[in-house]
Write a protein that holds these residues in place. Structure first.
Motif, PDB file in Angstrom:
ATOM      1  N   ARG A 104      -7.336  10.020  -0.781  1.00 39.14           N
ATOM      2  CA  ARG A 104      -6.843   8.648  -0.912  1.00 39.14           C
ATOM      3  C   ARG A 104      -5.723   8.670  -1.948  1.00 39.14           C
ATOM      4  NH1 ARG A 104     -12.376   4.940  -0.757  1.00 39.14           N
ATOM      5  NH2 ARG A 104     -12.967   5.609   1.336  1.00 39.14           N
ATOM      6  N   ALA A 105      -4.700   7.840  -1.736  1.00 41.58           N
ATOM      7  CA  ALA A 105      -3.558   7.912  -2.646  1.00 41.58           C
ATOM      8  C   ALA A 105      -2.851   6.571  -2.780  1.00 41.58           C
ATOM      9  CB  ALA A 105      -2.560   8.969  -2.155  1.00 41.58           C
ATOM     10  N   VAL A 106      -2.291   6.364  -3.945  1.00 47.01           N
ATOM     11  CA  VAL A 106      -1.390   5.239  -4.203  1.00 47.01           C
ATOM     12  C   VAL A 106      -0.218   5.758  -5.037  1.00 47.01           C
ATOM     13  CG1 VAL A 106      -3.137   3.385  -4.118  1.00 47.01           C
ATOM     14  CG2 VAL A 106      -2.686   4.557  -6.282  1.00 47.01           C
ATOM     15  N   ASN A 107       0.762   4.939  -5.220  1.00 43.48           N
ATOM     16  CA  ASN A 107       1.882   5.268  -6.113  1.00 43.48           C
ATOM     17  C   ASN A 107       1.355   5.493  -7.544  1.00 43.48           C
ATOM     18  OD1 ASN A 107       3.622   3.491  -8.222  1.00 43.48           O
ATOM     19  ND2 ASN A 107       4.918   4.861  -7.059  1.00 43.48           N
ATOM     20  N   ASP A 108       2.030   6.330  -8.316  1.00 49.28           N
ATOM     21  CA  ASP A 108       1.515   6.667  -9.652  1.00 49.28           C
ATOM     22  C   ASP A 108       1.493   5.474 -10.623  1.00 49.28           C
ATOM     23  OD1 ASP A 108       4.301   6.742  -9.736  1.00 49.28           O
ATOM     24  OD2 ASP A 108       4.429   8.653 -10.801  1.00 49.28           O
ATOM     25  N   VAL A 109       2.486   4.607 -10.536  1.00 49.56           N
ATOM     26  CA  VAL A 109       2.469   3.420 -11.421  1.00 49.56           C
ATOM     27  C   VAL A 109       1.344   2.472 -10.987  1.00 49.56           C
ATOM     28  CG1 VAL A 109       3.790   1.489 -12.362  1.00 49.56           C
ATOM     29  CG2 VAL A 109       4.941   3.637 -11.837  1.00 49.56           C
ATOM     30  N   HIS A 110       1.129   2.379  -9.680  1.00 48.55           N
ATOM     31  CA  HIS A 110       0.017   1.570  -9.182  1.00 48.55           C
ATOM     32  C   HIS A 110      -1.323   2.144  -9.668  1.00 48.55           C
ATOM     33  CE1 HIS A 110       2.550  -0.118  -5.574  1.00 48.55           C
ATOM     34  NE2 HIS A 110       2.887  -0.640  -6.737  1.00 48.55           N
ATOM     35  N   ALA A 111      -1.437   3.480  -9.653  1.00 52.00           N
ATOM     36  CA  ALA A 111      -2.662   4.124 -10.143  1.00 52.00           C
ATOM     37  C   ALA A 111      -2.854   3.828 -11.626  1.00 52.00           C
ATOM     38  CB  ALA A 111      -2.591   5.635  -9.911  1.00 52.00           C
ATOM     39  N   HIS A 112      -1.750   3.875 -12.370  1.00 48.07           N
ATOM     40  CA  HIS A 112      -1.791   3.588 -13.804  1.00 48.07           C
ATOM     41  C   HIS A 112      -2.332   2.173 -14.049  1.00 48.07           C
ATOM     42  CE1 HIS A 112      -0.103   4.732 -17.823  1.00 48.07           C
ATOM     43  NE2 HIS A 112      -0.334   3.444 -18.008  1.00 48.07           N
TER      44      HIS A 112
END
Ligand SMILES: [Zn+2]
Length: 301
Positions: A104-112
């Motif tokens: 599963r993945a999201v954009n890194d800023v979204h993950a932050h």
């Protein structure tokens, strides 16, 4: 659960418990110029190291990755030149086939933002906006604890909104007048030099130190950047009415003068009903993206 944070220079990995505790870590340099297959291989190697540190067999990996990421498919919709060949990568298929793990993945800023909202400064709140102000400016908005990623998965490009402070200045996106062009870290350094500052002063950190010491040009560059960022945050608050605004990124550590001007800019732009909205520094540092990536497994089932 396994978590990865893929940035332009390194791949950070961790084994994360549901309470947010990190029990193991690993990292590797990002082979940023070697193409998508090399990046996937490097990510798989970090995962392998983490698995050997893991007592139980993890079901999957959560990823915060640079680029525009479709959270439904874990595909890289687009990416900047920082990661050569990264656009179009299918992390679910490519990393999944090497590791045997669900992805599963999201954009890194979204993950932050997910990490800060669920384990850091946003705990106990459901409408959270995060603004990351560093080399660039980005962010995310969470509604009822869930990321709002938008129709094209692009939501959160908060550096690219018009700012009266940035009039005529070129932005990294190729437009002019966006807030990133006056308020991001490198933009503050450039502004200091435009004001006639000392060319021996090489970076934003040095400008911030000079500002604290009372240097008028450094103070003006730092203050203008913070006012612009604050005004942009106020404008965004007028649209979305967050319960809390979390400020992350390198500039959040720039000191009291920066924070005072940020709040002043916010107050100048936010309508009266929103002036009491809390602005708070992020708490988790770079671990936020790892915790947020891992949390993709605990809140989306
Ligand atoms: Zn822009």
């Amino acid at each position: 659960m396994l978590a990865l944070d893929l940035g332009g220079t390194k791949i950070a990995g961790a084994v994360v418990r549901e309470d947010g505790t990190i029990t193991a870590r690993s990292q590797a340099p990002t082979p940023a110029n070697e193409g998508s297959a090399a990046i996937i291989t490097a990510m798989a190697e970090v995962i392998q190291q983490l698995r050997s540190a893991c007592a139980s067999t993890p079901a999957g990996v959560g990823i915060g990755a640079a680029g525009v990421i479709d959270p439904a498919t874990a595909k890289v919709v687009s990416a900047t030149g920082t990661l050569a060949g990264w656009a179009g990568t299918d992390m679910k298929a490519e990393l999944g086939s090497i590791t045997g793990l669900e992805v599963r993945a999201v954009n890194d800023v979204h993950a932050h933002a997910l990490g800060e909202a669920r384990y850091g400064a946003g705990v106990g709140t459901s409408q959270v906006m995060l603004l990351a102000i560093g080399t660039g400016i980005g962010g995310a908005y969470l509604h009822d604890g869930q990321l709002v990623t938008g129709f094209h998965h692009v939501a959160g490009h908060m550096g690219h909104i018009d700012s009266s402070y940035a009039s005529g200045l070129e932005c990294s996106c190729g437009r002019t007048g966006h807030v990133e062009a006056i308020a991001a870290g490198p933009a503050i350094h450039r502004h200091y030099l435009r004001l006639g500052g000392d060319r021996q002063v090489h970076d934003t950190q040095a400008v911030a130190a000079l500002a604290e010491a009372g240097n008028p040009k450094a103070r003006k560059a730092l203050r203008t950047g913070a006012l612009a960022a604050g005004a942009a945050a106020g404008s965004l608050a007028n649209v979305l009415d967050p319960q809390k605004l979390i400020i992350a990124g390198g500039m959040a550590g720039a000191g009291d003068m920066w924070w005072e001007a940020l709040r002043e800019g916010f107050a100048s732009s936010a309508i009266d009903l929103l002036r009491a909205t809390e602005l708070e520094p992020a708490r988790l540092g770079t671990d936020a993206a790892l915790l947020g990536a891992a949390s993709l497994w605990w809140t989306q089932d």
